[in-house]
Design an enzyme around this catalytic site. Structure first.
Site, mmCIF file in Angstrom:
data_model
loop_
_atom_site.group_PDB
_atom_site.id
_atom_site.type_symbol
_atom_site.label_atom_id
_atom_site.label_comp_id
_atom_site.label_asym_id
_atom_site.label_seq_id
_atom_site.Cartn_x
_atom_site.Cartn_y
_atom_site.Cartn_z
ATOM 1 N N GLY A 55 -6.724 10.954 158.099
ATOM 2 C CA GLY A 55 -7.723 11.135 159.152
ATOM 3 C C GLY A 55 -7.625 10.036 160.195
ATOM 4 N N CYS A 82 -3.078 8.606 152.691
ATOM 5 C CA CYS A 82 -3.357 7.815 153.893
ATOM 6 C C CYS A 82 -4.838 7.411 153.932
ATOM 7 C CB CYS A 82 -2.934 8.596 155.142
ATOM 8 S SG CYS A 82 -2.726 7.546 156.620
ATOM 9 N N TYR A 83 -5.645 7.994 154.817
ATOM 10 C CA TYR A 83 -7.072 7.674 154.848
ATOM 11 C C TYR A 83 -7.691 7.914 153.472
ATOM 12 C CZ TYR A 83 -11.997 7.795 156.328
ATOM 13 O OH TYR A 83 -13.341 7.543 156.464
ATOM 14 N N HIS A 173 2.743 10.177 154.085
ATOM 15 C CA HIS A 173 2.389 11.596 154.117
ATOM 16 C C HIS A 173 3.459 12.440 153.409
ATOM 17 C CE1 HIS A 173 -1.108 11.449 156.843
ATOM 18 N NE2 HIS A 173 -0.509 10.375 157.315
ATOM 19 N N GLU A 175 3.249 15.547 152.709
ATOM 20 C CA GLU A 175 3.193 16.944 153.129
ATOM 21 C C GLU A 175 4.129 17.276 154.283
ATOM 22 O OE1 GLU A 175 -0.251 14.857 155.334
ATOM 23 O OE2 GLU A 175 0.860 14.680 153.467
ATOM 24 N N ASP A 231 -2.611 41.350 161.139
ATOM 25 C CA ASP A 231 -3.818 41.022 160.381
ATOM 26 C C ASP A 231 -4.704 42.249 160.173
ATOM 27 O OD1 ASP A 231 -2.836 38.449 160.578
ATOM 28 O OD2 ASP A 231 -4.115 37.926 162.278
ATOM 29 N N LYS A 375 -1.232 32.882 157.634
ATOM 30 C CA LYS A 375 -0.466 33.961 158.267
ATOM 31 C C LYS A 375 0.735 34.388 157.417
ATOM 32 C CE LYS A 375 -0.089 36.378 162.168
ATOM 33 N NZ LYS A 375 -1.216 37.061 162.828
#
Length: 519
Positions: A55, A82-83, A173, A175, A231, A375
């Site tokens: 963040g 991280c944060y 990070h 990710e 969708d 998605k």
């Protein structure tokens, strides 16, 4: 079936959705929640672990988002990123301070070989990681065991000493793709530390939601608005699987669609499913109301208003025939965006429609069967339901349609010119085999005329812009580096085949600072 669940607490990170996608890719169900979440909210779930995201704030700042500390006592592993790592350290008594130098980009991380906890299993002793932080943990004597460090970050990965708790922290990070073994680290946390089985499958999703829809609707009827996009198409097919002829589908043709698009939508639904399908041809009304309007926001408001008016008349008819439920193809990113990251008032769900937002006083109970999906998961669900590839992989199309790709006033004549140019772009991109690699590719008709020479004569005609971007979720996008030969073919065909255009330009703007659509 109650799936195993990982909860991600979002502290405003640009990567929070990316963490969720990585968890889902491991076939583990997860939800993103705000820092306002309480331990009591999580106790009733089939919870297996918690991840605290990064963040932009500093944990020591007044008003910085925190965490209900009882969450650390739920008996499930917690990973702070991280944060998130700094917050756990702060809550347990460590000091977090600004780093001497902000760390951003690639760093070489060295593991502590003596620390074998499973988090770094199957990864190199030295590996490249991605840092993005301005604060670091200081004064943490005895608080944790160091699992890995970089030359500038002595506490790059830690395991906290906290009785009865399994708490881990990563200052980098995992990710993002820039972290060499990031995906492996997250999988290790999920499977080795949290002990998940990975039971999130589209097959089970279809079965679960078919049962839920039948239980919710009972013997009643449902109404579903379809646009032809992936969708609404997937939502309609899933609902039809559950309800059969007790589902009514309405397609509003606003006259702002691409070449042959209305016929393709009608053909798909009427040829493939014995469902109640109705097309409302309202194109003339939309075009008439847009006459003389050039401002893009005004266009959107007009289109949204007319759509609601047209759809509401259909809703009234559906209600008279016993419909009590309204289906929407809301996706999980829409749900996430409706939340206040720092714990303010949070709506459960947006009033969301691809044109302009449906009013709250609908008189229907809302069903959103895709609200837990990203998605790419919707596309996987489409395959599971047997929807043809060309529809499953259809590129996103704006709700206001070509009205926001005809810059300036929208007229039948200008729409006709744009449709022909756009068809060329779509045909050539497909012929080059790039359709699935691009998030979107399309033509834009500009309110700009320029001098040209065609044959032996002077022309003074329209300019067409070609736009092609790559993206994961449309929150950011890069302009696509299309081959020169492809661009040349597109330009040549448009100028030769589309009467009214004598110049083609290629848009090389990324998002940000530009948006994907021009209006």
């Amino acid at each position: 079936m109650r799936h195993e669940e990982i909860v991600i607490v979002d502290y405003g990170s640009q990567y929070a959705q990316l963490i969720a996608r990585r968890v889902r890719e491991a076939q583990v169900f997860c939800r993103i929640v705000t820092p306002a979440v309480k331990a009591a909210d999580l106790r009733e779930r089939n919870l297996r672990g918690i991840i605290l995201s990064g963040g932009p704030k500093s944990v020591y700042e007044p008003g910085a988002p925190s965490l209900d500390q009882e969450i650390l006592d739920l008996g499930v592993p917690v990973l702070g990123v991280c944060y998130g790592m700094q917050l756990i350290s702060h809550l347990l008594g460590a000091k977090v301070q600004p780093a001497a130098e902000r760390e951003f980009g690639h760093r070489t991380l060295t593991r502590n070989g003596a620390a074998d906890d499973g988090l770094f299993a199957d990864t190199s002793m030295e590996q490249v990681v991605w840092m993005s932080h301005g604060d670091q943990v200081r004064s943490a004597e005895g608080l944790f065991e160091v699992l890995a460090a970089t030359p500038t970050c002595p506490y790059a990965a830690v395991r906290f000493h906290s009785a009865g708790r399994r708490l881990f922290g990563l200052q980098f990070h995992p990710e993002v793709v820039h972290s060499e073994h990031g995906a492996t680290l997250l999988r290790n946390f999920l499977f080795r530390i949290c002990g998940v089985a990975g039971d999130w499958r589209m097959t089970s999703f279809v079965e679960d939601w078919t049962t839920r829809i039948r239980e919710t609707v009972g013997s009643g009827r449902a109404l579903c608005g379809v646009s032809g996009g992936v969708d609404s198409t997937v939502a309609a097919v899933l609902m039809h699987r559950a309800l059969g002829d007790r589902l009514d589908c309405v397609f509003v043709d606003n006259g702002l669609l691409r070449e042959n698009e209305a016929q393709e939508v009608i053909g798909f639904f009427t040829d493939n499913f014995p469902m109640n399908f109705k097309c409302v041809d309202a194109g003339a009304r939309f075009i008439a109301e847009l006459r003389g309007v050039s401002d893009p926001e005004e266009k959107r408001k007009i289109i949204g208003r007319i759509f609601v008016e047209v759809f509401r008349s259909e809703q009234q008819l559906a209600r008279e025939h016993g419909a009590q439920f309204l289906v929407q193809g809301t996706l999980y990113p829409d749900v996430i965006e409706s939340q206040s990251v720092f714990g303010g008032p949070t709506a459960t769900i947006k009033t969301h429609h691809n044109v302009g937002g449906l009013p709250k006083d609908l008189g229907f109970t809302l069903i959103e069967p895709l609200r837990d999906l990203f998605k790419d998961e919707v596309r996987a669900l489409g395959h599971e339901l047997g929807i043809p590839d060309h529809l499953v992989w259809r590129q996103p199309f704006p709700g206001p349609g070509l009205a926001v790709r005809v810059l300036g006033e929208v007229t039948e004549e200008r729409l006709a010119v744009l449709r022909k140019a756009d068809l060329v772009v779509r045909e050539e991109v497909a012929r080059a085999g790039l359709e699935r690699q691009l998030w979107q590719s399309f033509a834009v008709l500009l309110p700009v005329q320029s001098v040209g020479v065609m044959g032996d004569g002077r022309t003074y005609e329209n300019t067409c812009a070609v736009r092609a971007v790559t993206s994961v979720d449309a929150m950011t996008a890069e302009w696509a580096r299309l081959p020169y030969e492809l661009l040349a073919t597109i330009s040549r065909r448009i100028v030769n085949e589309v009467r009214g255009i004598n110049r083609v330009v290629y848009d090389i703007s990324s998002k940000p600072p530009a948006t994907i659509e021009w209006e």
